[in-house]
Design a protein around this motif. Structure first.
Motif, PDB file in Angstrom:
ATOM      1  N   GLU A 154      -0.171   1.565  -0.825  1.00 22.57           N
ATOM      2  CA  GLU A 154      -1.404   2.345  -0.672  1.00 22.57           C
ATOM      3  C   GLU A 154      -1.954   2.222   0.740  1.00 22.57           C
ATOM      4  O   GLU A 154      -2.361   3.222   1.352  1.00 22.57           O
ATOM      5  CB  GLU A 154      -2.457   1.885  -1.684  1.00 22.57           C
ATOM      6  N   SER A 160      -2.634  -2.041  -2.898  1.00 17.75           N
ATOM      7  CA  SER A 160      -1.248  -2.443  -2.654  1.00 17.75           C
ATOM      8  C   SER A 160      -0.839  -2.135  -1.212  1.00 17.75           C
ATOM      9  O   SER A 160      -1.488  -1.360  -0.502  1.00 17.75           O
ATOM     10  CB  SER A 160      -0.314  -1.706  -3.618  1.00 17.75           C
ATOM     11  N   ALA A 161       0.252  -2.757  -0.798  1.00 20.83           N
ATOM     12  CA  ALA A 161       0.773  -2.532   0.556  1.00 20.83           C
ATOM     13  C   ALA A 161       1.164  -1.066   0.732  1.00 20.83           C
ATOM     14  O   ALA A 161       0.940  -0.478   1.796  1.00 20.83           O
ATOM     15  CB  ALA A 161       1.963  -3.441   0.815  1.00 20.83           C
TER      16      ALA A 161
END
Length: 79
Positions: free
Chosen positions: A5, A2-3
């Motif tokens: 992460e 994800s962005a």
């Protein structure tokens, strides 16, 4: 990934080594598996033993725990 992460990883890489170690320690503490609850484990075993005694009361005294476990396993294999 994800962005969020990806952003966390990028920010982590900007930290100096000491700060990275502090963050790692904090993450380890946050994700650490709790201590083993011996009392709860023993309570669970006592319940299993009581259940086995209740079931065994209707079985032949010659039937061993191994026989009971085999019967359980065979029943699971069928289902």
């Amino acid at each position: 990934m994800s962005a969020l992460e990806q952003e966390v990883i990028e920010k982590f890489r900007l930290l100096d080594k000491e700060a990275q170690q502090r963050v790692r320690t904090l993450i380890d503490q946050e994700t650490e598996v709790g201590e083993f609850d011996f009392e709860a484990w023993m309570h669970g075993l006592e319940e299993i033993w009581a259940d086995m005694r209740r079931h065994q009361s209707g079985h032949s005294p010659k039937e061993s725990a191994i026989d009971i476990l085999r019967a359980i396993r065979n029943g699971e294999d069928e289902g």
